[in-house]
Scaffold this motif. Sequence first.
Motif, PDB file in Angstrom:
ATOM      1  N   LEU A   1       0.864  -1.200   0.000  1.00  0.00           N
ATOM      2  CA  LEU A   1       0.000   0.000   0.000  1.00  0.00           C
ATOM      3  C   LEU A   1       0.894   1.242   0.000  1.00  0.00           C
ATOM      4  O   LEU A   1       1.576   1.534   0.989  1.00  0.00           O
ATOM      5  N   ALA A   2       0.889   1.967  -1.112  1.00  0.00           N
ATOM      6  CA  ALA A   2       1.703   3.195  -1.226  1.00  0.00           C
ATOM      7  C   ALA A   2       0.868   4.383  -0.735  1.00  0.00           C
ATOM      8  O   ALA A   2      -0.307   4.494  -1.071  1.00  0.00           O
ATOM      9  N   ARG A   3       1.511   5.232   0.100  1.00  0.00           N
ATOM     10  CA  ARG A   3       0.759   6.350   0.681  1.00  0.00           C
ATOM     11  C   ARG A   3       1.243   7.687   0.123  1.00  0.00           C
ATOM     12  O   ARG A   3       2.442   7.913  -0.013  1.00  0.00           O
ATOM     13  N   VAL A   4       0.298   8.554  -0.183  1.00  0.00           N
ATOM     14  CA  VAL A   4       0.648   9.942  -0.577  1.00  0.00           C
ATOM     15  C   VAL A   4      -0.252  10.912   0.188  1.00  0.00           C
ATOM     16  O   VAL A   4      -1.378  10.584   0.547  1.00  0.00           O
ATOM     17  N   HIS A   5       0.301  12.114   0.414  1.00  0.00           N
ATOM     18  CA  HIS A   5      -0.488  13.188   1.025  1.00  0.00           C
ATOM     19  C   HIS A   5      -0.638  14.312   0.014  1.00  0.00           C
ATOM     20  O   HIS A   5       0.347  14.699  -0.630  1.00  0.00           O
ATOM     21  N   VAL A   6      -1.843  14.811  -0.127  1.00  0.00           N
ATOM     22  CA  VAL A   6      -2.051  15.999  -0.969  1.00  0.00           C
ATOM     23  C   VAL A   6      -2.288  17.165  -0.011  1.00  0.00           C
ATOM     24  O   VAL A   6      -3.289  17.179   0.720  1.00  0.00           O
ATOM     25  N   LEU A   7      -1.343  18.086   0.015  1.00  0.00           N
ATOM     26  CA  LEU A   7      -1.475  19.236   0.911  1.00  0.00           C
ATOM     27  C   LEU A   7      -1.927  20.442   0.092  1.00  0.00           C
ATOM     28  O   LEU A   7      -1.272  20.804  -0.892  1.00  0.00           O
ATOM     29  N   TYR A   8      -3.022  21.044   0.475  1.00  0.00           N
ATOM     30  CA  TYR A   8      -3.566  22.156  -0.301  1.00  0.00           C
ATOM     31  C   TYR A   8      -4.205  23.168   0.652  1.00  0.00           C
ATOM     32  O   TYR A   8      -4.387  22.885   1.841  1.00  0.00           O
ATOM     33  N   ASP A   9      -4.528  24.344   0.094  1.00  0.00           N
ATOM     34  CA  ASP A   9      -5.150  25.415   0.899  1.00  0.00           C
ATOM     35  C   ASP A   9      -6.531  25.692   0.305  1.00  0.00           C
ATOM     36  O   ASP A   9      -6.638  26.300  -0.772  1.00  0.00           O
ATOM     37  N   SER A  10      -7.567  25.242   0.989  1.00  0.00           N
ATOM     38  CA  SER A  10      -8.919  25.345   0.415  1.00  0.00           C
ATOM     39  C   SER A  10      -9.358  26.795   0.212  1.00  0.00           C
ATOM     40  O   SER A  10     -10.254  27.079  -0.570  1.00  0.00           O
ATOM     41  N   VAL A  11      -8.711  27.728   0.924  1.00  0.00           N
ATOM     42  CA  VAL A  11      -9.102  29.138   0.794  1.00  0.00           C
ATOM     43  C   VAL A  11      -8.645  29.699  -0.547  1.00  0.00           C
ATOM     44  O   VAL A  11      -9.278  30.573  -1.107  1.00  0.00           O
ATOM     45  N   ARG A  12      -7.553  29.150  -1.046  1.00  0.00           N
ATOM     46  CA  ARG A  12      -7.068  29.596  -2.360  1.00  0.00           C
ATOM     47  C   ARG A  12      -7.720  28.747  -3.438  1.00  0.00           C
ATOM     48  O   ARG A  12      -7.619  27.525  -3.432  1.00  0.00           O
ATOM     49  N   ASP A  13      -8.389  29.410  -4.367  1.00  0.00           N
ATOM     50  CA  ASP A  13      -9.150  28.670  -5.361  1.00  0.00           C
ATOM     51  C   ASP A  13      -8.257  27.816  -6.246  1.00  0.00           C
ATOM     52  O   ASP A  13      -8.602  26.684  -6.574  1.00  0.00           O
ATOM     53  N   ALA A  14      -7.094  28.367  -6.603  1.00  0.00           N
ATOM     54  CA  ALA A  14      -6.178  27.601  -7.455  1.00  0.00           C
ATOM     55  C   ALA A  14      -5.692  26.359  -6.718  1.00  0.00           C
ATOM     56  O   ALA A  14      -5.548  25.285  -7.303  1.00  0.00           O
ATOM     57  N   SER A  15      -5.483  26.513  -5.414  1.00  0.00           N
ATOM     58  CA  SER A  15      -5.007  25.386  -4.614  1.00  0.00           C
ATOM     59  C   SER A  15      -6.094  24.312  -4.512  1.00  0.00           C
ATOM     60  O   SER A  15      -5.807  23.109  -4.607  1.00  0.00           O
ATOM     61  N   GLY A  16      -7.323  24.764  -4.315  1.00  0.00           N
ATOM     62  CA  GLY A  16      -8.453  23.833  -4.269  1.00  0.00           C
ATOM     63  C   GLY A  16      -8.567  23.075  -5.588  1.00  0.00           C
ATOM     64  O   GLY A  16      -8.811  21.866  -5.618  1.00  0.00           O
ATOM     65  N   LYS A  17      -8.371  23.826  -6.662  1.00  0.00           N
ATOM     66  CA  LYS A  17      -8.448  23.228  -7.998  1.00  0.00           C
ATOM     67  C   LYS A  17      -7.323  22.213  -8.177  1.00  0.00           C
ATOM     68  O   LYS A  17      -7.522  21.130  -8.732  1.00  0.00           O
ATOM     69  N   ALA A  18      -6.127  22.576  -7.678  1.00  0.00           N
ATOM     70  CA  ALA A  18      -4.972  21.684  -7.788  1.00  0.00           C
ATOM     71  C   ALA A  18      -5.246  20.379  -7.036  1.00  0.00           C
ATOM     72  O   ALA A  18      -4.939  19.283  -7.529  1.00  0.00           O
ATOM     73  N   GLN A  19      -5.841  20.519  -5.847  1.00  0.00           N
ATOM     74  CA  GLN A  19      -6.173  19.330  -5.046  1.00  0.00           C
ATOM     75  C   GLN A  19      -7.153  18.432  -5.802  1.00  0.00           C
ATOM     76  O   GLN A  19      -6.998  17.215  -5.860  1.00  0.00           O
ATOM     77  N   GLU A  20      -8.129  19.089  -6.443  1.00  0.00           N
ATOM     78  CA  GLU A  20      -9.151  18.359  -7.193  1.00  0.00           C
ATOM     79  C   GLU A  20      -8.494  17.573  -8.344  1.00  0.00           C
ATOM     80  O   GLU A  20      -8.740  16.371  -8.508  1.00  0.00           O
ATOM     81  N   ARG A  21      -7.632  18.285  -9.094  1.00  0.00           N
ATOM     82  CA  ARG A  21      -6.997  17.628 -10.248  1.00  0.00           C
ATOM     83  C   ARG A  21      -6.068  16.507  -9.796  1.00  0.00           C
ATOM     84  O   ARG A  21      -6.035  15.430 -10.391  1.00  0.00           O
ATOM     85  N   LEU A  22      -5.310  16.766  -8.715  1.00  0.00           N
ATOM     86  CA  LEU A  22      -4.385  15.738  -8.219  1.00  0.00           C
ATOM     87  C   LEU A  22      -5.142  14.511  -7.752  1.00  0.00           C
ATOM     88  O   LEU A  22      -4.761  13.372  -8.069  1.00  0.00           O
ATOM     89  N   SER A  23      -6.213  14.747  -7.016  1.00  0.00           N
ATOM     90  CA  SER A  23      -6.991  13.621  -6.479  1.00  0.00           C
ATOM     91  C   SER A  23      -7.553  12.785  -7.616  1.00  0.00           C
ATOM     92  O   SER A  23      -7.531  11.549  -7.555  1.00  0.00           O
ATOM     93  N   GLN A  24      -8.056  13.497  -8.632  1.00  0.00           N
ATOM     94  CA  GLN A  24      -8.606  12.775  -9.792  1.00  0.00           C
ATOM     95  C   GLN A  24      -7.522  11.935 -10.448  1.00  0.00           C
ATOM     96  O   GLN A  24      -7.717  10.749 -10.762  1.00  0.00           O
ATOM     97  N   ALA A  25      -6.357  12.568 -10.641  1.00  0.00           N
ATOM     98  CA  ALA A  25      -5.257  11.879 -11.323  1.00  0.00           C
ATOM     99  C   ALA A  25      -4.789  10.674 -10.506  1.00  0.00           C
ATOM    100  O   ALA A  25      -4.568   9.578 -11.042  1.00  0.00           O
ATOM    101  N   LEU A  26      -4.673  10.885  -9.175  1.00  0.00           N
ATOM    102  CA  LEU A  26      -4.195   9.801  -8.322  1.00  0.00           C
ATOM    103  C   LEU A  26      -5.201   8.651  -8.271  1.00  0.00           C
ATOM    104  O   LEU A  26      -4.830   7.470  -8.226  1.00  0.00           O
TER     105      LEU A  26
END
Lengths: 256, 718
Positions: B167-192
Amino acid sequence: MEGMLIAEGLVKRFGDFTAVDQVSLSVSAGEVVGILGPNGAGKTTTLRMLAGILTPTEGSVRIDGIDLREAPLKAKARMGFLSGDTQLYRRLTPRELLRFFGKLYEVPEPLLSRRVDRLIEELDMASFADRPCGALSSGQKQRANIARAFLHEPRALILDEPTATLDVWSGQFIVEAIRRERAAGRAILFSTHIMSEVEYLCDRIYLVHGGRLVEQGRLAEILERSGCANLTDAFLNRARESEAHQSAVVHTGGPR
Amino acid sequence: MIRWRLAFTLFQKEITETLRDRKTLLMAVGLPILLYPLIAMALTKLQESRAEAQEAVRLKIAVWGRLPGELKSDLERSNKLDLFAGLGLEAGLEARMLAGDLPPIPSAKQEDEAGASESGRATNKVAAAVAEHPLIVAAQALVGARKADAVLVLDPQFQSQVSGGGLARVHVLYDSVRDASGKAQERLSQALEGLRKQEVVRREKAHGLPPGFSKALQVQERNLAPKQRRTGKFLGSILPFLLIVLSASGGLYATIDLTAGEKERNTLQTLLCAPLTGLEIIVGKFFAAWVIVLITTLANLASMAATFARIFAGSGGFQTSVSTYALAFLVLLPATFMLTAIFLSIAVFARDFKDGQNLLTPMFMLLTMPLGATMLPDVELNVWTSAVPLVNIALLMKGVFIAEAKPELIFFTLLSSVLYAGLALSFAARVFQQEQVLLGGRDSWKGLFRFSAPIARDRPSPAFAWTAFAAVFVMVFYVSQLLQGANTIVAVLATQYGFFLLPNALMAWRWRFSAKDTYLLRRPALSAVIGAILIGFSAWGVTAGLVTRIFPPPESFAKGLEKVLLFEGMNVPLIGVWLLLGATPAICEELFFRGLIMGGFRGMGRWPAWLLSSLLFAVAHSSIYRLLPTFTLGMIIAFCAWRSRSIFTGMIIHAINNSLLVTVLHKPEWFKKWGFSEMTYVPWSWGFGLASVMGLGMFFVARSGPKDPVAAEKTRSS
């Protein structure tokens, strides 16, 4: 021309319409001068120019020797204005109102309190001096208003139909107050439609029609020139003559 | 008993009369019909275009840990993500992470479980472990500085787990207050998630297992934004709009009552015949209306704070402090000032209360409608939006709530708002001088915008000076943004000659301002010239030496300014540098600030004229860090130009001061023996020495003319 209140060649145009055309008049200290004319004759516009509310298109106004255009604040400080339709601040009491205007006219404090108390007594306002103006009768309001105009002891008083909305008793009260101010040496210019007030109060009379002065003089002189027995007839005659003259000018295109 | 027939007759009369009032009809029917489609269209268009832009933008991901090459290319190819290995991670921390020396980052699940246990100690322990974790701290700094939109942290054993079927573990660290960061989290999660599925299928096939047997990849998302910022984002998206609209509504009725209401009640003419100027009347009324607006604002803020405190206290997440609300109130001050002045100037046109409502309601809509855009998630305060009236205040409040307001942008926002407010008040004062407007007429709109009649004199009025400054400032502000790509020489020439000298010359020509009276174009006395030269060589000791000690600029600002003044490495001969940065501002800025602007304020007295012209001079330099030194220099020059009655005295000081400072930058070797390059601050001894020379210079200048040249001129002419 000499006098406490002097107007020379006053003209007021609103766009193409000339409301007042070359009106000159003077009022000396201790004199009450009446200004008469039908509705729309230009009386109120003339008085508003004299009071500094309107700026004349042409001509000048001097109050106690001070040019209203050059030193408006000094000139206005020497003048009191009252009209029949001027209202009071509804939520202030007459006493508060007088103190407010006293401060605007920069009457120093111990003197202001004394004057307010004196005017309340002289104009019989004690019973309503501390009630909101909105709750007063027309006569009571006009007494408070006249106290406001007298408060800073102006050299000249301009009164535009001050008794127009009052009953006989209240009107008479104001008339007597004006007589007292004349005795105190003020120059008073007074417009009214009530001929008996003019006969009783005015030392001289100006008759205005169509924005122009059409007659002036003492009451006896005007009656003599018109051949009428009373001022009402003389006033109506002069007004008709002026109207006929103006119609003729309109129809013939005037002198060429 | 009601006689319905009579009541109906009365109803008929009222409705006939009301419907014959075209303005009422327009407000009741026309406006709503038009308004909502317009708002919807504008907001939808805006949102669509921003969403498209956001979809198109590539996001920056910092990758901490060893990411297999094929995974990297998969992530980058399909999701518009640019991956940067080790970005923002210190070498020491990276080594500890890869060696497995760091404690694991607690998962959100662990945090939730600690919260659910109702043990305060357990909750605090997990929360502290999260807040103090070195990787979280480093990620917060990186994302907060906008150097990356999100951080992908891979476990040290990530690669071996993937290849070994664990089981490989990754952490996605993002700042929900920043829209670009929220978007980045969304794209990363989808990709992962896509990668996880691929890996699961591969493993299941390889081992002949039934589908869904293996898990392969565990993605743990961690929001870096503390609760205060998250609450702030929620409040910041709705409160600025609500607060400005509600505060404005308080001013609406107050301004109508104070103007149209007074006309309707026939009390205005008692004021007009009193010994008061139009400006005194408007200022008195303005402050009364403003106090009402401020009371409305305070009441709204207090009620909101109390209500939200209660709502969020229940959910355990309320973090917005009283100081944030206090700051929001301060930010609202210029907005309420401007709204009150605008409402007052419009309301004065109304003949009565109803007329006032008819005039002000569309204005209210016009002013507050653009605020709707500030509720959109990715509309933020930047250099461009900081000059848009009201929108800038709403966006600044948004920034205040999420604790993300930059000092430079706060400065621009407050500055432009104060300028607009001043303009609105000048306009209101101008309206109050129109007698026909005051007495209920409507035929003077033309007169309001005709400047020639009231300014038929040889120097500008204070309102003119203010308006001229505001117009030039806004032009300089936006054009300097456009010229950011251009080189310094073009920018200096365009700004100085195009926006200071040319408009100034046009105004002087159009309104025939006197060269001597307004622009002080007189030959200075010899003692004034000597004094100006002494001040020119010594003033920097006071402005740069002493004043910057009180309010030191940050290193980055000083470096940036230095880069610009060195023409970004271009080779310019020293004489050219002096002409461009010494003589040009000395001519253009002096004629504008000590000529037109100080000339305009001159009638207010010497101190207001010096203070206001120097303040605007400082403000025009568009930096909060240059405000105090430039203001100080402005005061020195204003004093000298005033006392010597000559603009040339000011020009000499300005030219020498600027030339000296740029020479130090361009020819450091000339000043090596004084050790300039090693100095952090000018030593006190130097500062006081130079201040003494400057004092001597001012003494010479003061001797060259009377204490109050204006009064002296009046005496002479009379």
